[in-house]
Design a protein around this motif. Structure first.
Motif, PDB file in Angstrom:
ATOM      1  N   ALA A  16       0.570  13.295  35.557  1.00 15.13           N
ATOM      2  CA  ALA A  16       0.207  11.445  34.505  1.00 15.13           C
ATOM      3  C   ALA A  16      -1.200  11.759  34.071  1.00 15.13           C
ATOM      4  N   LEU A  17      -1.868  13.096  34.089  1.00 16.89           N
ATOM      5  CA  LEU A  17      -3.627  12.493  33.117  1.00 16.89           C
ATOM      6  C   LEU A  17      -2.355  13.834  31.573  1.00 16.89           C
ATOM      7  N   VAL A  18      -1.530  14.251  31.951  1.00 16.74           N
ATOM      8  CA  VAL A  18      -0.450  15.790  30.913  1.00 16.74           C
ATOM      9  C   VAL A  18       0.506  15.058  30.214  1.00 16.74           C
ATOM     10  N   THR A  19       1.044  14.156  30.977  1.00 14.69           N
ATOM     11  CA  THR A  19       1.753  13.180  30.248  1.00 14.69           C
ATOM     12  C   THR A  19       1.500  12.670  29.349  1.00 14.69           C
ATOM     13  N   LEU A  20       0.130  11.302  29.762  1.00 13.96           N
ATOM     14  CA  LEU A  20      -0.298  10.514  28.432  1.00 13.96           C
ATOM     15  C   LEU A  20      -1.108  11.259  27.497  1.00 13.96           C
ATOM     16  N   GLY A  21      -1.813  12.361  28.082  1.00 19.04           N
ATOM     17  CA  GLY A  21      -2.281  12.848  26.941  1.00 19.04           C
ATOM     18  C   GLY A  21      -1.497  13.374  26.077  1.00 19.04           C
ATOM     19  N   TYR A  22       0.206  13.662  26.172  1.00 23.12           N
ATOM     20  CA  TYR A  22       0.133  14.272  25.437  1.00 23.12           C
ATOM     21  C   TYR A  22       1.569  13.610  24.641  1.00 23.12           C
ATOM     22  N   ALA A  23       1.394  12.139  25.549  1.00 21.23           N
ATOM     23  CA  ALA A  23       1.901  10.915  24.538  1.00 21.23           C
ATOM     24  C   ALA A  23       0.904  10.108  23.249  1.00 21.23           C
ATOM     25  N   GLY A  24      -0.163  10.302  23.684  1.00 19.28           N
ATOM     26  CA  GLY A  24      -1.371   9.898  23.513  1.00 19.28           C
ATOM     27  C   GLY A  24      -1.121  11.235  21.774  1.00 19.28           C
ATOM     28  N   LEU A  25      -2.093  12.204  21.924  1.00 19.01           N
ATOM     29  CA  LEU A  25      -1.210  13.413  21.042  1.00 19.01           C
ATOM     30  C   LEU A  25      -0.298  13.090  20.513  1.00 19.01           C
ATOM     31  N   CYS A  26       0.543  12.897  20.300  1.00 20.16           N
ATOM     32  CA  CYS A  26       2.130  12.077  19.750  1.00 20.16           C
ATOM     33  C   CYS A  26       2.528  11.292  18.994  1.00 20.16           C
ATOM     34  N   TRP A  27       1.485   9.921  19.268  1.00 23.38           N
ATOM     35  CA  TRP A  27       0.634   9.046  18.913  1.00 23.38           C
ATOM     36  C   TRP A  27       0.131   9.074  17.479  1.00 23.38           C
ATOM     37  N   ILE A  28      -1.114   9.644  17.712  1.00 25.88           N
ATOM     38  CA  ILE A  28      -2.121  10.185  17.012  1.00 25.88           C
ATOM     39  C   ILE A  28      -1.442  11.023  16.587  1.00 25.88           C
ATOM     40  N   LYS A  29      -1.274  12.173  16.596  1.00 25.85           N
ATOM     41  CA  LYS A  29      -0.516  13.434  14.918  1.00 25.85           C
ATOM     42  C   LYS A  29       0.984  13.534  15.936  1.00 25.85           C
ATOM     43  N   PRO A  30       1.221  12.998  15.000  1.00 26.86           N
ATOM     44  CA  PRO A  30       2.637  13.171  15.505  1.00 26.86           C
ATOM     45  C   PRO A  30       3.810  14.730  14.416  1.00 26.86           C
ATOM     46  N   PHE A  31       2.989  14.905  14.171  1.00 29.36           N
ATOM     47  CA  PHE A  31       3.414  16.384  13.405  1.00 29.36           C
ATOM     48  C   PHE A  31       2.573  17.400  13.537  1.00 29.36           C
ATOM     49  N   THR A  32       3.118  18.319  13.535  1.00 33.14           N
ATOM     50  CA  THR A  32       2.288  19.744  14.209  1.00 33.14           C
ATOM     51  C   THR A  32       3.241  20.834  12.731  1.00 33.14           C
ATOM     52  N   THR A  33       2.553  22.282  13.026  1.00 32.96           N
ATOM     53  CA  THR A  33       2.708  23.159  12.619  1.00 32.96           C
ATOM     54  C   THR A  33       4.185  24.099  12.641  1.00 32.96           C
ATOM     55  N   CYS A  34       5.107  23.872  11.783  1.00 35.02           N
ATOM     56  CA  CYS A  34       6.386  24.561  12.532  1.00 35.02           C
ATOM     57  C   CYS A  34       5.811  25.952  12.680  1.00 35.02           C
ATOM     58  N   LYS A  35       6.152  26.498  14.088  1.00 35.03           N
ATOM     59  CA  LYS A  35       6.017  27.998  13.787  1.00 35.03           C
ATOM     60  C   LYS A  35       7.174  28.714  13.449  1.00 35.03           C
ATOM     61  N   ARG A  36       8.235  28.946  12.803  1.00 34.78           N
ATOM     62  CA  ARG A  36       9.340  29.745  12.259  1.00 34.78           C
ATOM     63  C   ARG A  36       8.197  30.075  11.606  1.00 34.78           C
ATOM     64  N   CYS A  37       7.969  29.329  10.202  1.00 35.69           N
ATOM     65  CA  CYS A  37       6.871  29.805   8.709  1.00 35.69           C
ATOM     66  C   CYS A  37       5.468  29.789   8.716  1.00 35.69           C
ATOM     67  N   ALA A  38       5.158  29.325   9.967  1.00 37.13           N
ATOM     68  CA  ALA A  38       3.480  29.236  10.167  1.00 37.13           C
ATOM     69  C   ALA A  38       2.823  28.093   9.121  1.00 37.13           C
TER      70      ALA A  38
END
Length: 82
Positions: A16-38
């Protein structure tokens, strides 16, 4: 206390902590760097190694998978309550 209940609590709490942590991360920072082009927004072709725009992302940033799922459910709920 029942040992089965204790085991269930010790397994469910970190999940539950991991799931809520990831949900919070998606809410605060919805974008991440692309792994293909770094995060550069450019990749190279396989044969001639020429640079070109990355097909996976736009400007080096991609929407997280959890945020995509959230957006789908949000749109579905908005259409259902219209």
């Amino acid at each position: 206390m029942d040992p089965l209940l204790t085991l269930a609590i010790t397994v469910a709490t970190p999940a539950a902590l991991v799931t809520l942590g990831y949900a919070g991360l998606c809410w605060i920072k919805p974008f991440t760097t692309c792994k293909r082009c770094a995060g550069t927004g450019r990749t190279t072709t396989r044969v001639l190694r020429r640079p070109r725009a990355c097909r996976r992302c736009d400007r080096g940033m991609r929407l997280r998978t959890g945020r995509r799922v959230f957006n789908v459910f949000h749109r579905l709920r908005a259409e259902a309550t219209r």
